[in-house]
Write a protein that holds these residues in place. Sequence first.
Motif, PDB file in Angstrom:
ATOM      1  N   ARG A  13       0.726  -1.132   0.188  1.00 24.31           N
ATOM      2  CA  ARG A  13       0.027   0.045  -0.025  1.00 24.31           C
ATOM      3  C   ARG A  13       0.840   1.382  -0.148  1.00 24.31           C
ATOM      4  NH1 ARG A  13      -5.397   0.378   1.744  1.00 24.31           N
ATOM      5  NH2 ARG A  13      -5.969   2.442   2.144  1.00 24.31           N
ATOM      6  N   SER A  15      -0.430   4.611   0.321  1.00 24.52           N
ATOM      7  CA  SER A  15      -0.841   5.687   1.009  1.00 24.52           C
ATOM      8  C   SER A  15      -2.232   5.262   1.798  1.00 24.52           C
ATOM      9  CB  SER A  15      -1.249   7.063   0.211  1.00 24.52           C
ATOM     10  OG  SER A  15      -2.161   6.660  -0.704  1.00 24.52           O
ATOM     11  N   GLY A  16      -2.645   6.146   2.749  1.00 26.43           N
ATOM     12  CA  GLY A  16      -4.064   5.655   3.580  1.00 26.43           C
ATOM     13  C   GLY A  16      -3.506   5.301   4.902  1.00 26.43           C
ATOM     14  N   ILE A  17      -4.526   4.302   5.559  1.00 25.91           N
ATOM     15  CA  ILE A  17      -4.417   3.692   6.827  1.00 25.91           C
ATOM     16  C   ILE A  17      -4.218   2.208   6.579  1.00 25.91           C
ATOM     17  CG2 ILE A  17      -5.375   3.442   9.200  1.00 25.91           C
ATOM     18  CD1 ILE A  17      -4.613   6.289   8.355  1.00 25.91           C
ATOM     19  N   LYS A  18      -3.131   1.762   7.035  1.00 25.42           N
ATOM     20  CA  LYS A  18      -2.843   0.163   7.023  1.00 25.42           C
ATOM     21  C   LYS A  18      -2.862  -0.451   8.467  1.00 25.42           C
ATOM     22  CE  LYS A  18       0.600  -3.155   5.547  1.00 25.42           C
ATOM     23  NZ  LYS A  18       1.902  -3.296   5.115  1.00 25.42           N
ATOM     24  N   TYR A  19      -3.874  -1.405   8.477  1.00 25.56           N
ATOM     25  CA  TYR A  19      -3.868  -2.508   9.678  1.00 25.56           C
ATOM     26  C   TYR A  19      -3.426  -3.643   9.865  1.00 25.56           C
ATOM     27  CZ  TYR A  19      -7.709   1.144  10.745  1.00 25.56           C
ATOM     28  OH  TYR A  19      -8.702   2.380  10.875  1.00 25.56           O
ATOM     29  N   LYS A  35      -9.282  -7.847  11.676  1.00 22.48           N
ATOM     30  CA  LYS A  35      -8.528  -6.502  11.932  1.00 22.48           C
ATOM     31  C   LYS A  35      -8.164  -6.246  13.430  1.00 22.48           C
ATOM     32  CE  LYS A  35      -9.884  -3.060   9.594  1.00 22.48           C
ATOM     33  NZ  LYS A  35     -10.579  -1.946   9.176  1.00 22.48           N
ATOM     34  N   GLY A  40      -3.988   0.361  13.453  1.00 24.86           N
ATOM     35  CA  GLY A  40      -4.038   1.249  12.335  1.00 24.86           C
ATOM     36  C   GLY A  40      -2.957   2.345  12.304  1.00 24.86           C
ATOM     37  N   ARG A  41      -2.173   2.279  11.198  1.00 24.18           N
ATOM     38  CA  ARG A  41      -1.060   3.391  11.043  1.00 24.18           C
ATOM     39  C   ARG A  41      -1.007   4.261   9.567  1.00 24.18           C
ATOM     40  NH1 ARG A  41       3.686   1.716   8.489  1.00 24.18           N
ATOM     41  NH2 ARG A  41       3.729  -0.392   7.887  1.00 24.18           N
ATOM     42  N   LYS A  42      -0.846   5.456   9.498  1.00 22.49           N
ATOM     43  CA  LYS A  42      -0.854   6.204   8.327  1.00 22.49           C
ATOM     44  C   LYS A  42       0.181   5.642   7.462  1.00 22.49           C
ATOM     45  CE  LYS A  42      -1.851  10.922   6.471  1.00 22.49           C
ATOM     46  NZ  LYS A  42      -1.812  11.984   6.975  1.00 22.49           N
ATOM     47  N   ASN A  44       2.518   6.880   3.974  1.00 22.19           N
ATOM     48  CA  ASN A  44       2.688   7.752   3.062  1.00 22.19           C
ATOM     49  C   ASN A  44       3.981   7.277   2.522  1.00 22.19           C
ATOM     50  OD1 ASN A  44       1.134  10.093   3.538  1.00 22.19           O
ATOM     51  ND2 ASN A  44       2.086  10.406   5.697  1.00 22.19           N
TER      52      ASN A  44
END
Length: 343
Positions: A13, A15-19, A35, A40-42, A44
Amino acid sequence: MIKNWTVKVKQIRNSGIKYKHKKVIADNGKITHSKIAGSGRKINNGFINHVNYIADQNRPSHLKTKITVLLNNAHHILNAISERKNYRKSQSLAGGGVVNYATSFVCTIPNDITQPNSIKQWSQISAQVIQDIAAVTNLPVKAIKRHTHIVLHDESASADKHSHLHILVSNVINNEVVKSISQRKTIHAVKQGFNKSVKLVLNEDHKDYLPKTKSKPDKPLWLARSEKLQQLEDKNKQLNSAVTAQVTKLTKTRKAIEALADTYHKLKIELESWTFNFMNKFWNEAELKAAEVAESIDKIEQHSKISAQKFNETIHEVEKTNLSAPEGAKVTTQRKRRRRNRG
């Protein structure tokens, strides 16, 4: 006997939030993934960060790893994403953004079988993966190869790690998202091709392989790890129950200790996340969570040394599962650092 040599697949991934997710095995044997709350972490620049990480010889987790980039095409993957954006803009097409830039196939060879003795042999094995993906997606081998980035991690200097290939395949080719790259039929084809190439190059057949461990030679490695993980999960559930009971008790007391109740609740989430990352050798994430856990336990210890000691016992049990883990990923190390800094 095992069904296949190990091939792990995940989406990279950007970008966005990854769980993080944990495996859940139902009574009927069906496997699902749940999940993990608070994980969750942002993200970039996730793709280029991943490419840099797997090639970074200075990372603690790569201490004894010999890293070789076999196919350096990460820039083509980035260009494919950029070209798609420009194409859709030129055609006045709305939407269609791509979050997952590439599909990662990590192909692992057990360290107790014949190992490739040259870059040429590793390249022959990886070439088979490219051919299999091309065949199942009906795309030219040349196009798949151009959009594939491959990094070898040679772990022959490490006693408890297995050599493996990181194979990143672009999810976008010729301005189109190639959904079949991440579908089951492609994963199946890669696994079958990996089996075939190891047999051809190394004369090692997965059908004849029996995993071994030093302590229990008659028990398959995957089973021993599964049982150990189940024990830790049971221990973690007991700990969660104890923490939940403590939180419930504290929230009924006066407002002066409400902050402490929040700390117990926060620590519960942090411990779950750290345990998951530590057990799965996600060392960067484990180091970040270890620092958070250490800070929370320090706060609790100011009010209750007995409670802090219970957490310490559980943490020691987790850390004993991998004594060669990077020091920074251990909660005990993070607590020692905090004490030195205060002193």
